[in-house]
Design a protein around this motif. Structure first.
Motif, short mmCIF file in Angstrom:
data_model
loop_
_atom_site.label_atom_id
_atom_site.label_comp_id
_atom_site.label_asym_id
_atom_site.label_seq_id
_atom_site.Cartn_x
_atom_site.Cartn_y
_atom_site.Cartn_z
N ILE A 17 0.83 -1.29 -0.06
CA ILE A 17 0.00 -0.07 -0.06
C ILE A 17 0.83 1.46 0.03
O ILE A 17 1.87 1.17 0.96
CB ILE A 17 -0.89 0.06 1.14
N TYR A 18 0.70 2.09 -1.04
CA TYR A 18 1.66 3.24 -1.20
C TYR A 18 1.00 4.47 -1.09
O TYR A 18 -0.17 4.77 -1.79
CB TYR A 18 2.42 3.08 -2.47
N ASP A 19 1.44 5.25 -0.02
CA ASP A 19 0.81 6.76 0.11
C ASP A 19 1.62 7.60 -0.81
O ASP A 19 2.69 7.92 -0.09
CB ASP A 19 0.63 7.15 1.52
N PRO A 20 1.34 8.10 -1.76
CA PRO A 20 2.49 8.88 -2.72
C PRO A 20 2.71 10.45 -2.14
O PRO A 20 3.68 10.75 -2.30
CB PRO A 20 1.68 8.76 -3.96
N ILE A 21 1.71 10.72 -1.44
CA ILE A 21 1.73 12.07 -0.77
C ILE A 21 2.83 12.04 0.47
O ILE A 21 3.67 13.02 0.29
CB ILE A 21 0.48 12.77 -0.68
N LYS A 22 2.82 11.21 1.02
CA LYS A 22 3.59 11.15 2.25
C LYS A 22 4.81 10.32 2.15
O LYS A 22 5.62 9.93 2.84
CB LYS A 22 2.92 10.59 3.34
N ASP A 23 5.02 9.78 0.80
CA ASP A 23 5.88 8.84 0.32
C ASP A 23 5.91 7.73 1.42
O ASP A 23 7.50 7.36 1.96
CB ASP A 23 7.19 9.42 0.18
#
Ligand code: IPD
Ligand code: CA
Ligand code: CA
Length: 262
Positions: A118-124
């Protein structure tokens, strides 16, 4: 040290590539918020673009694997391996310019989830897990929390969605929790990140009715490998069939079930 398997590396590469478009498009959303037409169609297009990049990358590396993905549905191939994809989980947040959404990819082997990302791109923030190899946030090992008193916990939930019956039940459960405990309940709007946060020990549990398989596939292995429990509201492991899920740290599962069924 964290050692990634070949499959996890394939998933990381696909997510990183897809996230570039996602971040760029998220930057456009703010401008669209104030336009008369609004960002609706733009978000649908972003969802499809992200899904296409993910699928192209995964297929390039593993051409024989089957796929179940939210927007395009099923691609049937090899029966033993299947990618389960939610290109943007937290679309409503994305649409409103709220920086809390993720890309979720799970890998099934013989109908069991064996890898998840699961990747949160905004918080990297990259949450990964593989059966037998633990769960990680970026390169740090994750564990569920050790809080055992319900009243010290923070619990996430989502919905209610869908039919009136489900809505009524969800509201009943929510009200039960609010009246029988003094737990802070949060609705952050991304079921996959809710599960990733349980795995990371940031919150202690999450429940929701009527999710879809792509909302929870990657989260299931993350929570299990971080030492948490994944069940339905009766404490059984039938969550895959009915998509009604309760995930908790290892200590509050029983108490959560009691409150949910009271
Ligand atoms: C939704 C999110 C939300 C949950 C909904 C899901 P989507 O997925 O996970 O948190 O409450 O039930 O449908 O539509 O953003 O991919
Ligand atoms: Ca979703
Ligand atoms: Ca989605």
């Amino acid at each position: 040290m964290k050692l990634n398997s070949a499959n996890i590396n394939v998933m990381i590469k696909a997510c990183r590539k897809a996230s570039k478009i996602l971040i760029r498009d998220f930057g456009e959303i703010e401008k669209l918020q104030v336009s008369i037409k609004g960002p609706g169609d733009f978000v649908t297009a972003a969802d499809k673009k992200v899904e296409k990049i993910l699928i192209d990358e995964l297929q390039k590396a593993r051409p024989s694997y089957s796929i179940l993905s939210e927007e395009i549905g099923e691609i049937n191939n090899d029966e033993s391996f299947r990618w389960i994809i939610d290109p943007i989980d937290g679309t409503a947040n994305f649409l409103h310019g709220i920086p809390h959404f993720g890309i979720s990819v799970g890998l099934e082997q013989n109908k069991e989830i064996v890898c998840g990302i699961i990747y949160d791109p905004i918080k990297d923030e990259m949450f990964t897990a593989e059966k037998g190899n633990g769960a990680y946030l970026n390169n740090q090992r994750m564990r569920v929390s050790s809080r055992s008193k319900l009243n010290d916990c923070i619990i996430f939930t989502g919905g209610p969605k869908h039919s009136a019956k489900n809505r009524d039940q969800s509201l009943k459960e929510y009200n039960n929790f609010s009246s029988k405990t003094s737990i802070p309940i949060r609705k952050l709007g991304s079921a996959s990140l809710d599960m990733a946060y349980v795995a990371a020990g940031r919150c202690d549990g999450f429940w929701q009715r009527n999710l879809k398989y792509w909302d929870i596939a990657a989260g299931i292995i993350l929570v299990k490998e971080a030492g948490g429990f994944v069940t339905d509201f009766k404490g059984e492991s039938k969550y895959i069939e009915n998509k009604t899920i309760l995930v908790t740290n290892a200590r509050i599962n029983k108490e959560m079930i009691e409150v949910l069924n009271s």
